[in-house]
Design a protein around this motif. Structure first.
Motif, PDB file in Angstrom:
ATOM      1  N   GLN A  39      -5.975  -3.318  -6.081  1.00  0.00           N
ATOM      2  CA  GLN A  39      -6.991  -4.014  -5.070  1.00  0.00           C
ATOM      3  C   GLN A  39      -7.462  -3.343  -4.063  1.00  0.00           C
TER       4      GLN A  39
ATOM      5  N   LYS B 142      -8.916  -2.180  -0.099  1.00  0.00           N
ATOM      6  CA  LYS B 142      -8.225  -2.379   1.195  1.00  0.00           C
ATOM      7  C   LYS B 142      -8.514  -3.903   1.464  1.00  0.00           C
ATOM      8  N   PHE B 143     -10.074  -4.191   1.601  1.00  0.00           N
ATOM      9  CA  PHE B 143     -10.375  -5.584   1.893  1.00  0.00           C
ATOM     10  C   PHE B 143     -10.631  -6.338   0.677  1.00  0.00           C
TER      11      PHE B 143
ATOM     12  N   SER C 248       0.852  -1.194  -0.079  1.00  0.00           N
ATOM     13  CA  SER C 248      -0.098   0.018   0.110  1.00  0.00           C
ATOM     14  C   SER C 248       0.759   1.279   0.182  1.00  0.00           C
TER      15      SER C 248
END
Lengths: 223, 803
Positions: free
Chosen positions: A220, A222-223, A163
């Motif tokens: 993607q 975060k979850f 990230s």
């Protein structure tokens, strides 16, 4: 660094999170959140009180490497309305150095609307060549450069999540990453971005030294 | 305690039940009047908790009725244990017919009940380590505890030498100041060193009572020897064998991870033709569900419970007569304790089966059984008290009363793990709690710990007291999210797991296959699905490291062909094929294998270092080697370790492998690495939470600009205050995680002239379990991130025909 064309103007995205506009000798940054540490201290988290100094030093160092006449601060420069008063002397000196030596535009944000920074011109938004500089974007189809959201992008690679803070660039909008050293981020996949960003977006992930470009389909959530 | 009358109460009860006191129980009753501290050790399941209560119950039976004094405090490491013991004691009391008020107090107890307990104390209070710490931080703690007569501490072996033990030790030292006349009765399962265990909680020797109860344990391997998997952690290949054992028995099946529990539960139900009652128990399940399972098991309504370490401790289920351990036993002591869960009636014989889930585990199970026969238990590794726990304790003291720093310091020295803490460190902790402990002293206005004019310290602000109570505890879990099905709470799930999923992905939880719907504000919404198998299986191995004792025994077995005769042919074939395709790892040397692997567009070289020195040593070795490689211009992209070996993948071939083991600057490399590692950052986060710098992340708590990332703080703190107490605490913590640095050094010296390097074209038979292990330790995060980002970008450009 990465060069982009935005409303027929050349801009440069820097790995530090600075947006540089060479033709205007202008430097644009957002969300310094100075004195976030002392704000936390009030609530019992006695965080290391060096964030303002570190953030301003980082700004000064990067600033001196570029040809700059004008600085545009895109709001939330201070974490709260009492933050300017809490700024310790060493940090204040750097801030003064910057505002004394460069023409500084202070577009205020939701965290610091009651603050007046000496030697700066305070605006709720600012406009050059039909590009609007604001803290938060309007939802209309204007060309806007803004901060506020602290965008952060997530990539997955071989089960490893990476990230990074990032710029988001679309045809009409540029959203800047947060510049402050204690500022976190929100996932660029968050729905909130759909309210004012077109669906075709480029993400420029930064990590101090490098900047990498990605399209939406490579990210993607975060979850 | 010379009252025959009351002894008679007990004995007449026993006579009524047709029982008699065990010798160790008689000894406790005999010695309790002369000894302040007693440690009772016995194999699990020999009624030792009740033994611990005997003196207290006797004493209580003398008291006048409606006495509102806290007489006995029972401290256990597990919430569920407090309920279980409460149930057992109440049952006993009903039979003896004395009127004693009993209550429990845990994190689940309602606010109102807690308040009532303070105003109107029960005679016996059952609580946990954390709830005890909070009790000690109450303004009324002095009044509450001053008349206490007995403190019973159960299952001390489970938190000895851990941070929870440190927190308890500190609070017990303080309790000694409040009540000078109470007696401590400690209970422990079989461990190796009893004297140190006593000092840990009483600061002196205690009277030892060893229940010499010989329980017959018969331990066997249960395995379909022709189909033992290469890797993975699932017992699916032996599921029919497991199922066959269940009928007619009451069984606990222990597994090492939640994921294993979920999968096994689902798979057993798939073949459950006889409709056996099989239930599931693990720490992530909603409390209500767990309690249901525990009660049903206690009432004998179940045939089998599949459990993780959530049931490791002494729940007294007398009907259990069979234990099945799935996967590696990890340690001899732990295995003995798990097996002891069966047959709580002393006289019967315990049966236990070990089900290895891969070939390595077969070896491990084999040697574990041998170790049990020889009663060869693991040593306890001693560690000194942690700075962050001390900080938390002092905060608790400051919440309950104003204190003078000198007398608090001398009290802390009476807690065994903190007996050597220096005044300087103590003062630094005080400073940290007051204003953050920074040299830039601008937090005077935000003081947390106030210093009064008489020199005494105190926390006055209610919000800080509340904050302390919210954050008490020494276990920092990975962040948990709440799982909800149509607004019904199912339990909690780890954030790292759910992060990997996308909407619609299916996974196992609570024995059901669920599909991910959405994640909002730490709530995971799921729906039921008709899928037959979950898309995301999540088989991570257990995080608990194998004891080096077992690791040693394994390599001994590999190298001793005479002992192979006992092994099944499939295992022998595996070892033989390793011998033919590579070589067997030698006992007094190191085998290093290398082979290339292509992952997508990336070419990587794998190296396997077979040390058999345990996972801590392998981990440390991995860190040192990756640091050394950096100087050779090679990037270590990651590594995995098991207790047997280290597998590392790098971006190009290592020219001189031997050179890696020239360890002149060994410690320098280690310290260099340590500060940049993700381990250090993870530990900084833990230390920050335990010491009270940061609040715990709670499920349900909205995340906003007020939350702050510990990595960002760490970066700044390291730059400006290299010697800050929290960085030192993190350093100590990290070194503890990498214990046995010296042992690695000795190992390297020992094998230095005996390194066998084998360059292979493909993975060897021994390496397969390793390279498939998921549990990766990422190296310097920035280097790896940058590498991968560059690679991904390059790949994209290639695909787009731009390069």
């Amino acid at each position: 660094m990465k060069k982009i064309l935005f409303k027929k103007n050349h801009f440069i995205l820097m790995p530090s999170g600075i947006l540089y506009w060479p033709d205007e000798f202008s430097l644009i940054i957002a969300d310094l959140h100075l004195e976030k540490s002392s704000y936390f201290a009030k609530y019992g988290s006695l965080l290391p009180p060096y964030d303002s100094f570190e953030t301003l030093t980082k700004l000064k160092e990067n600033l001196l490497k570029l040809k700059v006449d004008k600085i545009i601060l895109l709001g939330d420069i201070f974490h709260d309305n009492g933050a300017y008063e809490r700024l310790e002397r060493k940090s204040k000196l750097i801030l003064d150095f910057i505002t004394n030596n460069f023409y500084t535009i202070f577009v205020f944000g939701n965290h610091d609307k009651n603050i007046n920074i000496p030697n700066t011109k305070k605006y709720s938004y600012y406009k050059i060549k039909d590009i609007i500089f604001s803290h938060q974007p309007s939802k209309l189809g204007l060309y806007e450069i803004f901060g506020h959201y602290h965008p952060k992008a997530y990539l997955k690679f071989r089960n490893k999540k990476i990230s990074k803070n990032c710029f988001i660039v679309t045809k009409k909008k540029i959203c800047l990453p947060a510049f402050g050293v204690y500022t976190g981020g929100i996932d660029v996949q968050n729905k909130v971005f759909d309210e004012f960003l077109e669906s075709k977006r480029d993400y420029y992930l930064i990590d101090e030294k490098n900047i990498f470009k990605f399209g939406s389909n490579q990210l993607q959530s975060k979850f | 305690m010379k009252n025959n009358k009351n002894s008679n109460i007990i004995s007449s009860w026993l006579i009524k039940k047709g029982w008699s006191l065990y010798n160790h129980q008689k000894e406790i009753l005999k010695n309790v009047s002369i000894e302040d501290n007693i440690l009772l050790t016995s194999p699990t399941g020999t009624g030792k908790t009740l033994s611990g209560f005997l003196p207290s119950l006797l004493d209580l039976s003398q008291l006048k009725k409606s006495n509102k004094i806290l007489h006995t405090l029972y401290i256990s490491p597990l919430k569920s244990l407090t309920y279980d013991i409460e149930r057992n004691i109440i049952e006993t009391l009903n039979e003896i017919d004395i009127n004693i008020r009993i209550d429990t107090r845990t994190g689940d107890t309602s606010h109102l009940r807690k308040k009532n307990q303070l105003l109107n104390p029960p005679n016996i209070l059952m609580t946990t380590i954390e709830s005890f710490a909070i009790l000690m931080s109450e303004k009324s703690s002095y009044e509450f505890f001053k008349n206490i007569k007995f403190v019973i501490i159960d299952e001390i072996h489970t938190f000895l030498n851990k941070k929870r033990g440190e927190l308890l030790s500190l609070n017990l030292a303080r309790l000694n100041n409040i009540s000078k006349s109470h007696k401590k009765i400690m209970l422990s399962a079989t461990i190796k060193d009893y004297e140190d265990a006593c000092r840990y909680f009483c600061n002196k020797k205690a009277f030892l009572i060893n229940a010499k109860v010989k329980k017959q344990i018969s331990v066997k391997i249960l395995s379909d020897i022709h189909n033992i998997p290469w890797t993975g952690y699932t017992p699916q290949y032996a599921i029919k064998l497991i199922y066959e054992k269940l009928e007619g028995n009451t069984c606990i099946i222990f597994v090492n991870t939640r994921a294993q529990a979920e999968l096994l539960f689902q798979n057993l139900w798939k073949i459950n033709e006889k409709k056996l009652k099989i239930a599931l128990h693990h720490g992530s399940l909603e409390k209500r569900i767990r309690l249901q399972v525990e009660n049903k098991m206690a009432n004998g309504e179940l045939d089998c419970v599949i459990a993780t370490s959530s049931l490791d401790l002494g729940i007294d289920w007398s009907s259990v007569n069979l234990i099945i351990q799935i996967g590696a036993p990890k340690g001899v002591t732990r295995l003995v304790q798990r097996i002891g869960r069966s047959n709580h009636f002393l006289d019967g014989q315990s049966t236990a089966y070990l089900v290895p889930t891969n070939k390595f585990e077969f070896l491990e199970c084999t040697v574990a059984i041998q170790a049990i026969k020889e009663n060869d238990l693991e040593e306890i590794i001693h560690r000194k008290g942690s700075i962050d726990v001390l900080a938390q304790h002092i905060t608790g003291v400051a919440c309950s009363t104003e204190f003078c720093s000198d007398s608090l310091y001398s009290n802390i020295l009476k807690s065994w793990p903190f007996r050597n803490i220096s005044k300087k460190t103590f003062n630094e902790v005080l400073n940290f709690l007051s204003t953050g402990g920074y040299s830039l002293s601008n937090y005077d206005q935000f003081r947390k710990l106030e210093k009064k004019s008489n020199g005494r310290y105190e926390i006055k602000k209610k919000k800080f007291i509340k904050q302390y109570k919210m954050n008490v505890g020494t276990i920092v879990e990975s962040e948990m999210l709440e799982v909800k099905l149509n607004n019904k709470k199912l339990g909690q799930i780890e954030e790292w797991f759910i992060k990997r999923l996308e909407k619609g992905d299916t996974f196992l939880f609570g024995g059901e296959i669920l599909a991910l719907e959405s994640i909002k504000m730490n709530i995971v919404k799921v729906s039921r699905t008709k899928a037959h198998r979950p898309k995301i299986p999540s088989y991570a191995g257990g995080k608990m490291p194998l004891s080096t004792k077992l690791a040693f025994r394994v390599i001994e077995l590999i190298n001793n062909k005479d002992k192979w005769k006992k092994l099944p042919s499939t295992i022998i074939t595996w070892l033989e094929s390793q011998k033919n395709n590579s070589i067997l790892p030698p006992q007094n040397g190191m085998l290093i294998e290398s082979f290339p692997r292509n992952i997508g567009s990336m070419n990587e070289v794998y190296y396997l270092f077979y040390t058999f020195e345990g996972s801590n040593v392998n981990q440390t070795l991995g860190f040192v080697i990756s640091k050394k490689l950096e100087f050779q211009g090679i990037k270590a992209l990651g590594f995995v370790c098991t207790d047997y070996a280290l597998a590392m993948w790098v971006n190009k071939k290592i020219k001189n492998v031997n050179e890696l083991f020239e360890f002149n600057n060994f410690k320098k490399y280690l310290i260099n690495w340590l500060e940049e590692s993700s381990l250090f950052r993870r530990n900084f986060k833990k230390v920050s939470v335990i010491s009270g710098l940061l609040d715990r992340g709670f499920p349900n708590k909205k995340k906003n600009h007020l939350s702050i990332n510990s990595d960002l703080i760490f970066k700044v703190l390291k730059k400006y205050e290299r010697n800050h107490i929290l960085i030192r605490a993190t350093e100590e913590e990290s070194k503890r995680d990498l214990i046995e640095i010296d042992r690695l050094e000795k190992y390297v010296l020992r094998i230095n002239k005996n390194i066998l390097i084998k360059n292979l074209k493909k993975p060897s038979p021994l390496s397969i379990p390793l390279i498939l292990q998921i549990n990766t330790e990422v190296l310097n995060k920035d280097i790896v991130d940058e590498y991968y980002l560059n690679e991904i970008e390059k790949k994209l450009l290639l695909e787009a025909g731009l390069k």
